[in-house]
Design an enzyme around this catalytic site. Structure first.
Site, PDB file in Angstrom:
ATOM      1  NE  ARG A 533      16.636  20.968  56.498  1.00  0.00           N
ATOM      2  CZ  ARG A 533      16.497  21.880  57.443  1.00  0.00           C
ATOM      3  NH1 ARG A 533      17.394  21.999  58.379  1.00  0.00           N
ATOM      4  NH2 ARG A 533      15.461  22.679  57.456  1.00  0.00           N
ATOM      5  CB  SER A 597      19.664  18.610  68.456  1.00  0.00           C
ATOM      6  OG  SER A 597      20.117  18.842  67.147  1.00  0.00           O
ATOM      7  CG  ASP A 651      20.958  21.676  68.091  1.00  0.00           C
ATOM      8  OD1 ASP A 651      21.605  21.612  69.157  1.00  0.00           O
ATOM      9  OD2 ASP A 651      19.715  21.877  68.057  1.00  0.00           O
TER      10      ASP A 651
HETATM   11  C1  BG6 Z   1      18.186  23.970  62.326  1.00  0.00           C
HETATM   12  C2  BG6 Z   1      19.447  23.193  62.536  1.00  0.00           C
HETATM   13  O1  BG6 Z   1      18.381  24.975  61.407  1.00  0.00           O
HETATM   14  O2  BG6 Z   1      17.761  24.505  63.559  1.00  0.00           O
HETATM   15  C3  BG6 Z   1      19.193  22.099  63.539  1.00  0.00           C
HETATM   16  O3  BG6 Z   1      19.904  22.655  61.326  1.00  0.00           O
HETATM   17  C4  BG6 Z   1      18.668  22.685  64.803  1.00  0.00           C
HETATM   18  O4  BG6 Z   1      20.367  21.381  63.783  1.00  0.00           O
HETATM   19  C5  BG6 Z   1      17.476  23.516  64.526  1.00  0.00           C
HETATM   20  O5  BG6 Z   1      18.352  21.666  65.723  1.00  0.00           O
HETATM   21  C6  BG6 Z   1      16.975  24.191  65.755  1.00  0.00           C
HETATM   22  O6  BG6 Z   1      15.764  24.868  65.523  1.00  0.00           O
HETATM   23  P1  BG6 Z   1      14.342  24.150  65.597  1.00  0.00           P
HETATM   24  O7  BG6 Z   1      13.414  25.282  65.651  1.00  0.00           O
HETATM   25  O8  BG6 Z   1      14.215  23.347  64.364  1.00  0.00           O
HETATM   26  O9  BG6 Z   1      14.348  23.330  66.846  1.00  0.00           O
HETATM   27  C1  GLC Z   2      17.716  20.563  73.844  1.00  0.00           C
HETATM   28  C2  GLC Z   2      18.838  19.563  73.745  1.00  0.00           C
HETATM   29  C3  GLC Z   2      20.099  20.239  73.275  1.00  0.00           C
HETATM   30  C4  GLC Z   2      19.844  20.994  72.020  1.00  0.00           C
HETATM   31  C5  GLC Z   2      18.713  21.961  72.199  1.00  0.00           C
HETATM   32  C6  GLC Z   2      18.379  22.737  70.954  1.00  0.00           C
HETATM   33  O1  GLC Z   2      18.014  21.442  74.844  1.00  0.00           O
HETATM   34  O2  GLC Z   2      19.020  18.955  75.000  1.00  0.00           O
HETATM   35  O3  GLC Z   2      21.107  19.287  73.093  1.00  0.00           O
HETATM   36  O4  GLC Z   2      21.003  21.685  71.663  1.00  0.00           O
HETATM   37  O5  GLC Z   2      17.567  21.262  72.624  1.00  0.00           O
HETATM   38  O6  GLC Z   2      17.970  21.916  69.933  1.00  0.00           O
END
Ligand code: BG6
Ligand code: GLC
Ligand code: BG6
Ligand code: GLC
Length: 933
Positions: A533, A597, A651
Site C-alpha cells: 500500500r 515488515s 509494521d
Molecule cells: C496492515 C498494516 O493493516 O496489516 C501492515 O498496515 C501490516 O503494515 C498488516 O503488515 C499485517 O496484516 P496482514 O494480514 O496484511 O499480514
Molecule cells: C514477519 C516479519 C516481521 C513482521 C511480521 C508481521 O514475522 O519477520 O518483521 O512484523 O511478519 O508482518
C-alpha cells in the site's frame, strides 16, 4: 350369569352406573383441556431452554451433546448397556458402513433385583459390571477393549458426550450415593474394582436419544425420540441458537426434555385426580415426575388399583371386599393392563387374568375393571399426545414452515403392547397439531443400536482430539512457554547473547509514541503484509490534531517477490512514482516513512539492514543490505521524482504508533496476519545494543523466529514440520509457522489429508484438490468457524475440494479448524504474556495497565480469534488490565507519525538545541537523532 352374554352392565345396575361414571369423569379430557396442556408444555419447553429460567424449570431440557442423526458412515464394533427400562441389557453391536451398511446385534438380558435397584450405588454398579463380565465371557470377547455406549435412562446433566451427572433417580430406582455423581465415573470405577477387563466408555445417552438414533438410522427425517414405557420422555433435535446454556449458535443439538417432570410446579394440578395424588404419595419420588405418573406404564396400573379400591369401598366392586391382593402395590403391570384392554379378549379371559392377580371377580366386576383401565390408559395416551403436539409445533416453528413432515421414533412397552395407546396418542397429535404430518416409527431394536451409533460418531471425534492432542496446550504448558519466551527476550537484549539469540529484539530508534504535536504532509509505504500500500498522510494542527489519509493498493506479483532485489525495488519505486503522479506531487520532495515488515537491523531511524526475508518474500541480493539505500537507488535511477526516506519502521511499530495516536497508554504493537510479530517499549537500561540508559526505546522482538533453535520442539507436531519443509525459509520462523495466517490454512489441509488417509474423514476419499498445496486457505478456517453459517460453509468449501462431506465430516473439519486456530491464539497469548510481564516488572507495579495495538488479517477476520486471545492472555497474566486496540487505519499512519518526529528533529536548529540540552551524552551515543525519535 352366562359369561358368553356378559358384555355390558345389566340394567339393574343403572344406579351404580352413574356413580362409576362420576368416578371416571375426571379422566375424560376435553379437546380444550388437551390444548391447554399442549400450550403449557410449550411454555415449559421454552423455560427449560432459557438461561434465566432454566434453573427453576420443571422440564429440564438437558443438552445431550449429540449434534446430528446417523448418516450411514458410522462403523465399528461396540458394546452397549441399556439400563433403566423394563429390562437391563448388555449388547454387542457391529456396524458396517458404505453400500453394504448394516447393523448386527447380540444381546443378553439380566435381572436387576429390587434390593440392588434400591441399594447402594456401589452395589448397583458392581452388579452392572458383573453382568458385563458375564456377557463378555459368553461372547468370548473378554480381552478386547471395546468402546462402550451407555444408555442410562434417567435425567443426566451433561457437559460432554462422555459425562453425565445424575440429576435424580426416577421410576423404580433409588440407589444411594449416585445423585449428583457422574455415572460414567461410577461405571469406570466399578470396572476398575473388578479388575478383570477394561472398556472404553465413549458415550452416555438417554433412552429417548438412543431411540431417536435407532430410528434415524433408517429414516433421516427422524428428529424426535419418544419413550412410552416404564417411564415417559421425549428428546428432539433443537437449533443450537435456541439452546442458551450451550455455547455456539451453529447447527443442532439433541435435547433430552425430561418432560416427565412437567407439572412438578403444580401447573397441571387442575387435571390431577385424587388417585394420581395417591399414586404420587406412594411412589419413590413423591411430588416429582407428575406428568410421568399420569402417562407411563409404571404408574397406570397403580392408578387403576387406586380407583378399584375406591370403587370397592363404595360397594361397587368385588362385593365391597378389599382383598389382600388389591392392597398390593404394583400388581397391575403394564402387560396386564394391555391384556385386559384387548378387544379380542372375552370377558371370561379378563376374569381369568384378574384371578391370576388374586382378584376374584364377577362378570360385572370384569366389565368395570376393563372400563377403568380404558379410562386411565386413554387419558395417558391423550396427555402424551398433547405433549408431543407441543414438540412437533416447536419443530415446525424452528424450521419456519407452514407444513411440517417429521418422523418420531418410539419405544416402550406401553406403546408397543397396549392395544389402544398408540392409536389414541396419534389421533391426539393429529388433532392438536393439524399442520404437522407426523410419522410414527417403532424402534424394533431398542436404544442400544442408537447408543452404538452415537458411540461410533463420538469415538471418531475423540480420535480427532487424540490425533490433535499435541495441539491442545494446557495453561501449564502456556505458562512454561511464556517463561521460555521471557528468557529469549533477555538473551536478545543482552550484548553477549544477542549474536546467537533466535529472538533478535531489534532496537527501532523509536523512543516514544505520538504526543500530539506531529504535523505535516507525508508519504507512507507499507510493504510486507497481505497488500502493498502507498499512502499520503496529512497531519494538520488546527485546534485539534487531525489526520487525513488517501491510499492506493499495488499488486506485487510472485515473480517479483521471488526475483532479484533490484527488480523488487524498481517495482516499489515505479508504484511510488505512479502514486505521486496521481496525487500530483511529483515535483515535491515529501518526507517518506517506509513500513517494511521484515526483520531489519537498524543503527538509526533511516537505515534498515534486512537480516532475512520471511513470509512470502525471497528476492535475491537484499539480505544484508540497507533497504533505504536500495529504494533510494531505484528512485534515483528513474530520475522522474525525488523522495526523502526519513524512517523505516516495522509494521508492529507502525501499528503501535497508529494506536498510540488514539491511546497514550499504547506501548505494545502486535501483528497477527500473514506473519506474526510484536514490538513494545523497553527501558533503555535493558538494551545493551544501544548506548544510554535513560528513557525507553521500542524493540521489535521478531518473535516469529522463536523456536528456531529447537526450543519449541516439544510442542511442534509432524504437521508443523511438514509446513516448514514446504516453506520458502525452512528451519526459520518456526513460531510464526505455528501461528500466522500464511500457514494456518495449509496446516489444516495437511491434517485433513492425513485424517482422510486414515479413514477418519470423507470415508477415506482423497481428491487431487485436497492434495494441492494452498487449496485450503486461512480465510476458509475463518469461514468454517463462523458460529452461524460455519457448518454450511464447511460443506461448500469441502465440496469445492471435491470430497463429498457428510454432516459428520463437516463437524469434524470444524473441530480441526478450531483446534488449530485456538492453538495459534494460545501461543500468541503466551508470548504476549511474556512481554506484558516484562512491562509490569519494568514499571515495578503490582498491576499492569496497558494497551496493545493490534493489526493483521487473521486477528481481524477470524470470528473467534480475538476473543480467545484476550481471554487466554488475561488468564495467563491475571494481574493486568490489558486493552486490545484494533488498528483501524493500518500501520501507514503510525509510520507517518514516526516520520513527522524525525522530520522535526532533522531541523538543524532543533538538533543543536537538543544536543546542548544533553551535554556530553549526545557525543557518546553512537547515533543520536534525527536517527532516533
Ligand atoms: C496492515 C498494516 O493493516 O496489516 C501492515 O498496515 C501490516 O503494515 C498488516 O503488515 C499485517 O496484516 P496482514 O494480514 O496484511 O499480514
Ligand atoms: C514477519 C516479519 C516481521 C513482521 C511480521 C508481521 O514475522 O519477520 O518483521 O512484523 O511478519 O508482518
Ligand atoms: C427399550 C429400550 O426398547 O425400551 C430402552 O432399549 C428403553 O432403552 C425402553 O428404556 C423403554 O421401554 P420400557 O417399557 O422398557 O421402559
Ligand atoms: C424417566 C427418565 C427418563 C427416561 C424415561 C423413559 O422419565 O427420567 O430419563 O427417558 O423415564 O425411560
Amino acid at each position: 350369569r352366562n359369561w358368553e352374554h356378559c358384555t355390558h352392565l345389566p340394567d339393574q345396575l343403572a344406579a351404580q352406573r352413574k356413580e362409576i361414571d362420576a368416578v371416571l369423569e375426571p379422566f375424560l379430557l376435553s379437546p380444550e383441556t388437551l390444548r391447554e396442556v399442549k400450550n403449557k408444555m410449550r411454555t415449559e419447553l421454552e423455560y427449560g431452554l432459557k438461561r434465566e429460567t432454566q434453573g427453576s424449570a420443571t422440564v429440564k431440557m438437558l443438552p445431550t451433546y449429540v449434534c446430528g442423526t446417523p448418516d450411514g458412515t458410522e462403523k465399528g464394533k461396540f458394546l452397549a448397556l441399556d439400563l433403566g427400562g423394563t429390562n437391563f441389557r448388555v449388547l454387542l453391536v457391529k456396524i458396517r458402513s458404505g453400500r453394504r451398511k448394516s447393523v448386527r446385534m447380540y444381546n443378553k438380558i439380566f435381572a436387576i433385583p429390587l434390593e440392588i435397584m434400591q441399594g447402594t450405588g456401589e452395589e448397583l454398579f458392581d452388579h452392572i459390571v458383573h453382568c458385563i463380565a458375564d456377557f463378555l465371557e459368553y461372547m468370548g470377547i473378554k480381552g478386547a477393549r471395546l468402546p462402550l455406549g451407555f444408555t442410562f435412562s434417567f435425567p443426566c446433566k451433561q457437559a460432554s458426550i462422555d459425562k453425565g451427572t445424575l440429576v435424580g433417580w426416577t421410576k423404580g430406582f433409588k440407589a444411594t450415593d449416585c445423585e449428583g455423581e457422574d455415572v460414567v465415573d461410577m461405571l469406570r470405577e466399578a470396572i476398575k474394582r473388578r479388575n478383570e477387563f477394561d472398556l472404553d466408555i465413549v458415550a452416555v445417552v438417554n433412552d429417548t436419544v438412543g431411540t431417536m438414533m435407532t430410528c434415524g438410522y433408517e429414516d433421516p427425517n427422524c428428529e424426535i425420540g419418544l419413550i412410552a414405557g416404564t417411564g415417559s420422555n421425549v428428546c428432539y433435535m433443537e437449533d443450537m441458537k435456541n439452546i442458551e446454556i450451550v455455547e455456539g449458535n451453529e447447527g443442532k443439538m439433541c435435547i433430552n426434555t425430561e418432560w416427565g417432570g412437567f407439572g412438578d410446579n403444580g401447573c397441571i394440578d387442575n387435571i390431577r385426580t385424587e388417585y394420581d395424588k395417591e399414586v404420587d404419595e406412594g411412589s419413590l419420588n413423591p411430588g416429582k415426575q407428575r406428568y410421568e405418573k399420569m402417562t407411563s406404564g409404571m404408574y397406570l396400573g397403580e392408578i387403576v388399583r387406586q380407583i378399584l379400591i375406591d370403587l370397592t369401598k363404595r360397594g361397587l366392586l368385588f362385593r365391597g371386599q378389599i382383598s389382600e391382593s388389591l392392597r398390593k402395590r404394583g400388581i397391575f403391570e403394564t402387560k396386564f393392563l394391555s391384556q385386559i384392554e384387548s378387544d379380542r379378549l372375552a370377558l371370561l379371559q379378563v376374569r381369568q387374568i384378574l384371578q391370576q392377580l388374586g382378584l376374584d371377580s364377577t362378570c360385572e366386576d370384569s366389565i368395570i375393571v376393563k372400563e377403568v383401565c380404558g379410562a386411565v390408559s386413554r387419558r395417558a395416551a391423550q396427555l402424551c399426545g398433547a405433549g408431543l403436539a407441543a414438540i412437533v409445533e416447536k419443530k415446525r416453528e424452528n424450521r419456519g414452515v407452514e407444513h411440517l413432515q417429521i418422523t418420531v421414533g418410539v419405544d416402550g412397552t406401553l406403546y408397543k403392547l397396549h392395544p389402544h395407546f398408540s392409536r389414541v396418542l396419534q389421533e391426539t397429535v393429529k388433532e392438536l397439531a393439524p399442520w404437522c404430518d407426523v410419522t410414527f416409527m417403532l424402534s424394533e431394536d431398542g436404544s442400544g443400536k442408537g447408543a452404538a451409533l452415537i458411540t461410533a460418531v463420538a469415538k471418531r471425534l475423540r480420535n480427532i482430539d487424540k490425533y490433535l492432542y499435541a495441539m491442545r496446550l494446557s495453561d501449564e504448558t502456556l505458562i512454561d512457554i511464556m517463561a521460555r519466551f521471557r528468557r529469549e527476550m533477555k538473551n536478545g537484549l543482552s550484548r553477549d547473547f544477542n549474536p546467537t539469540a533466535t529472538v533478535k529484539m531489534l532496537p527501532t530508534f523509536v523512543r516514544s509514541i505520538p504526543d500530539g504535536s506531529e504535523k505535516g504532509d507525508f508519504i507512507a509505504l507499507d510493504l510486507g503484509g497481505s497488500y502493498f500500500r502507498i499512502l499520503r498522510v496529512k497531519v494538520s494542527h488546527e485546534k485539534k490534531q487531525t489526520v487525513q489519509m488517501e491510499s492506493e493498493i499495488y499488486n506485487t506479483p510472485e515473480d517479483i517477490m521471488h526475483g532479484s532485489g533490484t527488480r523488487l525495488f524498481d517495482h516499489v519505486a515505479e508504484c511510488l512514482g505512479d502514486f505521486m503522479e496521481k496525487q500530483q506531487i511529483k515535483d515535491k520532495k515529501l518526507p517518506v516513512g517506509f513500513t517494511f515488515s521484515f526483520p531489519c537491523r537498524q543503527s538509526k531511524l533511516d537505515e534498515g539492514v534486512l537480516i532475512t526475508w520471511t513470509k512470502r518474500f525471497k528476492a535475491s541480493g537484499v539480505e544484508g543490505a540497507d533497504v533505504v539505500k536500495l529504494l533510494n537507488r531505484a528512485i534515483k535511477k528513474r530520475g522522474d521524482y525525488d523522495a526523502d526516506i526519513m524512517a523505516v519502521v516495522n509494521d508492529t511499530v507502525g501499528t503501535m504508533m497508529t494506536c498510540g495516536f488514539d491511546d497514550q497508554r499504547c506501548e505494545v504493537g502486535l501483528i497477527i496476519g500473514t506473519g506474526t510479530n510484536a514490538c513494545y517499549m523497553e527501558e533503555m537500561r535493558h538494551i545493551d545494543l544501544v548506548e544510554g540508559d535513560e528513557g525507553r526505546m521500542c524493540i521489535n522482538t521478531e518473535w516469529g523466529a522463536f523456536g528456531d533453535d529447537g526450543s519449541l520442539e516439544d510442542i511442534r507436531t509432524e504437521f508443523d514440520r511438514e509446513i516448514d519443509r514446504g516453506s520458502l525459509n525452512p528451519g526459520k520462523q518456526l513460531f510464526e509457522k505455528m501461528v500466522s495466517g500464511l500457514y494456518m490454512g495449509e496446516l489444516v489441509r495437511l491434517i485433513l489429508v492425513k485424517m482422510a488417509k486414515e479413514g477418519l474423514l470423507f470415508e477415506g476419499r482423497i481428491t487431487p484438490e485436497l492434495l494441492t498445496k494452498g487449496k485450503f486457505e486461512t480465510k476458509h478456517v475463518s469461514a468454517i468457524e463462523k458460529s452461524k453459517e460455519g457448518l454450511s460453509k464447511a460443506k461448500d468449501i469441502l465440496t469445492r475440494l471435491g470430497v463429498e462431506p457428510s454432516h459428520e465430516d463437516c463437524v469434524a473439519v470444524q473441530h480441526v479448524c478450531t483446534i488449530v486456530s485456538f492453538r495459534s491464539a494460545n501461543l500468541v497469548a503466551a508470548t504476549l504474556g511474556a512481554i506484558l510481564c516484562q512491562l509490569r516488572d519494568n514499571k515495578g507495579v503490582g498491576r499492569l495497565r496497558t494497551t496493545v495495538g493490534v493489526d493483521g488479517s487473521l486477528y481481524k477476520m477470524h470470528p473467534q480469534y480475538a476473543r480467545r486471545l484476550h481471554k487466554t492472555t488475561r488468564r495467563l497474566v491475571p494481574d493486568s488490565d490489558v486493552r486490545f486496540l484494533l488498528s483501524e487505519s493500518g500501520s501507514g499512519k503510525g509510520a507517518a507519525m514516526v516520520t513527522a518526529v524525525a522530520y522535526r528533529l532533522a531541523d538543524p536548529l532543533l538538533l543543536a538545541a537538543l544536543r546542548g540540552q544533553r551535554k556530553g551524552r549526545g557525543l557518546r551515543r553512537r547515533c543520536f537523532s534525527p536517527a532516533t525519535v
